[in-house]
Scaffold this motif. Structure first.
Motif, PDB file in Angstrom:
ATOM      1  N   LEU A 100      -2.016  -0.695  37.758  1.00 57.88           N
ATOM      2  CA  LEU A 100      -3.271  -0.110  38.241  1.00 57.88           C
ATOM      3  C   LEU A 100      -3.020   1.036  39.212  1.00 57.88           C
ATOM      4  CD1 LEU A 100      -5.392  -3.348  38.718  1.00 57.88           C
ATOM      5  CD2 LEU A 100      -5.459  -1.713  36.826  1.00 57.88           C
ATOM      6  N   ILE A 123      -6.157  -6.873  33.835  1.00 62.34           N
ATOM      7  CA  ILE A 123      -6.395  -5.431  33.917  1.00 62.34           C
ATOM      8  C   ILE A 123      -7.773  -5.086  33.358  1.00 62.34           C
ATOM      9  CG2 ILE A 123      -5.652  -3.206  32.971  1.00 62.34           C
ATOM     10  CD1 ILE A 123      -2.766  -4.179  33.351  1.00 62.34           C
ATOM     11  N   ARG A 127     -10.810  -3.388  35.392  1.00 60.34           N
ATOM     12  CA  ARG A 127     -11.245  -2.064  34.940  1.00 60.34           C
ATOM     13  C   ARG A 127     -12.260  -2.222  33.807  1.00 60.34           C
ATOM     14  NH1 ARG A 127      -9.229  -1.329  39.113  1.00 60.34           N
ATOM     15  NH2 ARG A 127      -7.607   0.187  39.683  1.00 60.34           N
TER      16      ARG A 127
END
Length: 272
Positions: A100, A123, A127
């Motif tokens: 990230l 992740i 996101r």
């Protein structure tokens, strides 16, 4: 009547070690069907549930606590785990943090060897605009990853399917990615491992030849064809493998940065 508190004292003495009390409490809470905090606050005077001794026996035989409970915490989220997948560890959170940092706004993410899906799904959860592909050569592992994706509400953004990067044409239909992550097998074949690891976790996800580098030699040279221009790959490594894996990456045209875990051990390589 033996109370939970009394049984916990006995279990802690039997288990020994740094995590003995914690493990005993988790097993007792699981047997009672309550959270650990509820156990400590409200159930210490309860009678010992019938299933507790069987759970304790499994732990005394070195079975990992995560397999007994059926789940593990990773990056603040709970993931289902079975003996078909490696148990997500805090060390691997370094890979997520490094990914990230190096690729703050990924659109497409590829996870090579997804296992429980912990890296990819974390992740994607962090996101919300990203989508991802997770590959694994083990159908049973993919079933666990799909269960986790559904539980986290990420099923529509995570494409999980069977593939093996050691086989020809495995990536033909995948396209390219802003971010590729991987926690490949990297343990030396004769490494001295705790019985809870060697006897219970899937060997195919652990061992990678006499020096633990076999899978990096296969995967790393293929990464450039999977990355968009300006894309980033982040690999988990063993604590003593940074120099060796970095050399493989540089031979494939990558610049390399190292990231350390919370114990100050080399744990992730960022390839650009």
């Amino acid at each position: 009547m033996t109370t939970a508190a009394e049984a916990l004292r006995d279990a802690t003495a039997q288990l020994e070690g740094e995590w003995a009390r914690s493990d005993a409490e988790l097993l007792m809470a699981h047997a009672l069907g309550v959270s650990r905090s509820d156990l400590l606050l409200r159930h210490m005077r309860d009678p010992v549930p019938g299933g507790f001794e069987a759970l304790l026996d499994r732990r005394l035989a070195h079975e990992p606590i995560a397999y007994i409970l059926g789940s593990a915490e990773f990056y603040g989220r709970r993931f289902t785990v079975t003996p078909d997948v490696l148990i997500p560890r805090g060390d691997s959170e370094t890979v997520v943090a490094a990914a990230l940092e190096a690729c703050p706004a990924p659109r497409r993410v590829l996870d090579c060897g997804t296992g429980s899906g912990a890296l990819l799904l974390t992740i994607l959860a962090e996101r919300p605009k990203a989508s991802g592909v997770g590959i694994d050569r083990a159908p049973a592992a993919l079933a666990v990853a799909r269960e986790n994706a559904a539980a986290l509400g990420l099923g529509e953004r995570a494409d999980l399917h069977e593939a093996d990067w050691a086989q020809a044409h495995w990536a033909n239909d995948l396209g390219t990615f802003d971010l590729v992550i991987a926690n490949p097998p990297y343990v030396e074949d004769d490494a001295p491992l705790d019985p809870s690891v060697r006897d219970f976790e899937p060997a195919g996800a652990l061992f990678a030849g006499p020096n633990g580098l076999d899978q990096y030699r296969i995967l790393v040279p293929q990464l450039s064809s999977l990355l968009e221009t300006g894309g980033v790959a982040v690999l988990e490594i063993g604590a003593n493998q940074a120099e060796s894996v970095a050399a493989i990456a540089r031979e494939s045209g990558f610049a390399v940065q190292v990231r350390k875990d919370l114990a100050n051990r080399d744990r992730a390589l960022i390839l650009t």
